[in-house]
Design a protein around this motif. Structure first.
Motif, PDB file in Angstrom:
ATOM      1  N   VAL A 194       4.174  10.627 -20.567  1.00  0.00           N
ATOM      2  CA  VAL A 194       5.059   9.914 -19.660  1.00  0.00           C
ATOM      3  C   VAL A 194       4.319   9.793 -18.333  1.00  0.00           C
ATOM      4  CG1 VAL A 194       6.256  12.056 -19.024  1.00  0.00           C
ATOM      5  CG2 VAL A 194       7.335   9.862 -18.581  1.00  0.00           C
ATOM      6  N   LEU A 195       4.321   8.588 -17.756  1.00  0.00           N
ATOM      7  CA  LEU A 195       3.487   8.302 -16.601  1.00  0.00           C
ATOM      8  C   LEU A 195       4.286   7.719 -15.447  1.00  0.00           C
ATOM      9  CD1 LEU A 195       1.937   7.171 -19.415  1.00  0.00           C
ATOM     10  CD2 LEU A 195       0.098   6.832 -17.775  1.00  0.00           C
ATOM     11  N   ARG A 196       3.878   8.096 -14.248  1.00  0.00           N
ATOM     12  CA  ARG A 196       4.291   7.370 -13.051  1.00  0.00           C
ATOM     13  C   ARG A 196       3.027   6.933 -12.338  1.00  0.00           C
ATOM     14  NH1 ARG A 196       4.181   7.582  -7.754  1.00  0.00           N
ATOM     15  NH2 ARG A 196       5.640   6.215  -6.678  1.00  0.00           N
ATOM     16  N   ILE A 197       2.930   5.649 -12.035  1.00  0.00           N
ATOM     17  CA  ILE A 197       1.750   5.110 -11.362  1.00  0.00           C
ATOM     18  C   ILE A 197       2.152   4.663  -9.972  1.00  0.00           C
ATOM     19  CG2 ILE A 197       2.044   2.718 -12.156  1.00  0.00           C
ATOM     20  CD1 ILE A 197      -1.042   2.718 -12.651  1.00  0.00           C
ATOM     21  N   GLY A 198       1.203   4.688  -9.050  1.00  0.00           N
ATOM     22  CA  GLY A 198       1.475   4.296  -7.677  1.00  0.00           C
ATOM     23  C   GLY A 198       2.037   2.890  -7.574  1.00  0.00           C
ATOM     24  N   SER A 199       2.829   2.638  -6.562  1.00  0.00           N
ATOM     25  CA  SER A 199       3.516   1.356  -6.420  1.00  0.00           C
ATOM     26  C   SER A 199       2.546   0.184  -6.332  1.00  0.00           C
ATOM     27  CB  SER A 199       4.411   1.375  -5.180  1.00  0.00           C
ATOM     28  OG  SER A 199       3.646   1.652  -4.007  1.00  0.00           O
ATOM     29  N   ASP A 200       1.326   0.424  -5.805  1.00  0.00           N
ATOM     30  CA  ASP A 200       0.366  -0.664  -5.680  1.00  0.00           C
ATOM     31  C   ASP A 200       0.000  -1.253  -7.039  1.00  0.00           C
ATOM     32  OD1 ASP A 200       0.320  -0.365  -2.955  1.00  0.00           O
ATOM     33  OD2 ASP A 200      -1.525   0.795  -2.904  1.00  0.00           O
ATOM     34  N   ALA A 201      -0.016  -0.434  -8.084  1.00  0.00           N
ATOM     35  CA  ALA A 201      -0.463  -0.888  -9.403  1.00  0.00           C
ATOM     36  C   ALA A 201       0.672  -1.008 -10.410  1.00  0.00           C
ATOM     37  CB  ALA A 201      -1.522   0.071  -9.941  1.00  0.00           C
ATOM     38  N   LEU A 202       1.913  -0.915  -9.953  1.00  0.00           N
ATOM     39  CA  LEU A 202       3.033  -0.891 -10.905  1.00  0.00           C
ATOM     40  C   LEU A 202       3.142  -2.193 -11.694  1.00  0.00           C
ATOM     41  CD1 LEU A 202       5.407   0.640 -12.092  1.00  0.00           C
ATOM     42  CD2 LEU A 202       6.838  -0.249 -10.238  1.00  0.00           C
ATOM     43  N   GLY A 203       2.946  -3.325 -11.056  1.00  0.00           N
ATOM     44  CA  GLY A 203       3.055  -4.594 -11.772  1.00  0.00           C
ATOM     45  C   GLY A 203       2.011  -4.709 -12.873  1.00  0.00           C
ATOM     46  N   THR A 204       0.786  -4.280 -12.580  1.00  0.00           N
ATOM     47  CA  THR A 204      -0.266  -4.292 -13.591  1.00  0.00           C
ATOM     48  C   THR A 204       0.089  -3.358 -14.735  1.00  0.00           C
ATOM     49  OG1 THR A 204      -1.855  -4.620 -11.796  1.00  0.00           O
ATOM     50  CG2 THR A 204      -2.742  -4.067 -13.956  1.00  0.00           C
ATOM     51  N   ALA A 205       0.599  -2.178 -14.397  1.00  0.00           N
ATOM     52  CA  ALA A 205       0.984  -1.209 -15.426  1.00  0.00           C
ATOM     53  C   ALA A 205       2.079  -1.779 -16.331  1.00  0.00           C
ATOM     54  CB  ALA A 205       1.455   0.080 -14.768  1.00  0.00           C
TER      55      ALA A 205
END
Length: 500
Positions: A194-205
């Protein structure tokens, strides 16, 4: 008797760390709503408010991962290999990558508009190739679920030590969109992520999940939620995730206070952690350094800014007249290779070793907010040697002249993030003494940029750990997917007369 927390009152004392007290602020009390969670970080006493929406976002992802972990026990290793192959195939497909690329460009534009760094955000062709190579490495890796690593024979019975899945692995990543290829590696040993990625890359994720990850899971017959993304841009969702006791391992990649805070939250919950805090590699040139090797290592350790990029260089005093000019030239070459200048921080007391033209010149430094005119060389207090220079395009390093190798080792052990260091020396005895004395998990005699799981070990890394919080128990500081497991004991009895 325990009651649900319905409100906070400003000025309420909250004990932490056994004998210390922090106080609820008026601002925190005003923000708290029924259903919110309050965490007390036991190291600093900081009070962390988790809004109910972020708590729910983390809980939903973890619940899906827990259900998927149970389902994976009946999924074949061949199906898991098929998933990695399908994931790689989708990233290779031009139409799929075009959708991911469009989301990435939108992320980059938003980050630039906010004055944020974009050096690690770009999903370029190199990153795409690395993701595909990493996924295919996991496809081809030998399955280890159920592997017997030892067997003890007794009269009439035996005990085997068996590799088994660990459970749910939680990740908090900085804004690097290639993390799914890394994190998916935990499926190789039957775990879920389960992952949380920084807001800067959320759209890419989200684009990678929608167009590549989830279709690959479905087509391979793996359970939905085997790799889940926490759909929240808020740091509080990461706090909620790391505080969940259902996790088996918590991995935080990034730098500074945010990583140590996440690690503290997970450890409070009793969860094992893999933490990478401050980056920045150190390089030491002693009296027996080869000048050609030294110059090449400096130049080739500054090709781009990541955690293992050269950050601090220490040169022994009796070689400074020869090596400082080579260092400065290599630094300039590294900048020129990027179409840039360079930036030097010289530790106070070492300025006399700089040429006059370096002491008074200026340079155009590319920062997240654009170009800025700055001094080419700036004085730096020795106490600031541990500072990591988060440069964008203009290579930036610190330099200090030291009396001997013993002083260099002492400075590294005191000020560095205890991450990675190289010693340039042709003296084998000095190299051995250095390796035994320096407190770093990654030690070499060449470029610092080798510290990467995929580059060094041919395995996509889940995370790199430094030793700021102490050495790691029974494992490498490079965490990879096939290293996430537990060992279970299985007894087989043959003789029914066996008794204690």
């Amino acid at each position: 008797m325990s009651l649900a927390l319905e409100r906070l009152v400003a000025g309420t004392p909250i004990p932490f760390a056994g004998n210390r007290v922090t106080v609820v602020s008026p601002e925190l009390a005003a923000r708290f709503q029924p259903g919110d969670h309050l965490l007390v970080e036991q190291v600093s006493g900081e009070l962390l408010l988790i809004p109910v929406v972020d708590q729910q976002a983390a809980a939903v992802a973890i619940e899906r991962a827990a259900a998927a972990f149970t389902a994976l026990s009946s999924v074949s290793d061949e199906a898991i290999s098929r998933f990695f192959d399908l994931f790689a195939q989708r990233l290779e497909t031009p139409d799929c990558w075009a959708l991911i690329e469009a989301a990435n460009l939108a992320d980059i534009e938003r980050a630039k508009a906010r004055g944020r760094s974009t050096t690690r955000l770009l999903a370029d062709e190199r990153m795409r190739r690395d993701m595909i190579a990493g996924l295919r490495a996991w496809r081809d890796a030998p399955a280890t679920r159920g592997k017997v690593i030892s067997s003890v024979e007794h009269d009439g019975w035996k005990v085997e030590q068996v590799v088994s899945p660990l459970g749910i692995v939680a990740f908090v990543f900085e804004g690097r969109p290639n993390v799914f290829a890394d994190a998916a590696g935990v499926l190789r040993t039957g775990n879920t992520a389960v992952l949380r990625i920084g807001s800067d890359a959320l759209g890419t994720a989200q684009a990678i999940v929608s167009h590549a990850l989830n279709p690959a899971l479905a087509d391979a017959g793996l359970p939905a939620g085997a790799v889940s993304l926490v759909e929240s841009v808020n740091h509080a969702a990461g706090w909620a995730m790391f505080a969940d006791r259902r996790l088996s391992l918590a991995v935080a990649r990034g730098s500074g206070r945010a990583v140590s805070q996440l690690g503290s939250i997970a450890q409070q919950a009793g969860t094992a952690v893999s933490l990478h805090g401050t980056g920045g590699a150190w390089l030491i040139a002693d009296r027996d350094a080869d000048a050609t090797r030294f110059a090449a290592v400096v130049r080739n350790s500054l090709d781009r800014k990541v955690c293992n990029t050269l950050n601090v260089c220490l040169i022994q005093r009796d070689r400074a007249a020869e090596l400082v000019p080579l260092f400065l030239d290599a630094l300039q070459q590294a900048g020129a290779a990027r179409g840039q200048g360079c930036k030097l921080h010289i530790v106070e007391g070492s300025e006399s070793y700089l040429p006059a033209e370096w002491q008074h010149a200026t340079v155009e430094v590319y920062r997240a907010e654009g170009y800025q005119t700055e001094a080419l060389a700036e004085a730096l207090a020795q106490s600031q040697l541990g500072r990591e220079w988060e440069w964008e395009e203009t290579p930036e390093v610190s330099l200090m002249i030291v009396d001997d190798l013993a002083q260099a080792i002492a400075l590294f052990n005191r000020y560095s993030p205890q991450f990675t260091v190289s010693l340039i020396s042709e003296d084998a005895a000095a190299q051995e003494r250095f390796y035994n004395a320096v407190n770093a998990p990654f030690v070499g005699n060449g470029i610092t940029r080798w510290v990467d799981g995929q580059y060094a070990l041919n395995k996509p890394e889940l995370g790199l750990s430094n030793w700021e919080s102490g050495r790691l128990f029974a494992r490498s500081a490079i965490l990879s997917g096939d290293g996430v497991f537990t060992v279970r004991s299985r007894m087989t009895q043959i003789d029914l007369t066996v008794k204690r």
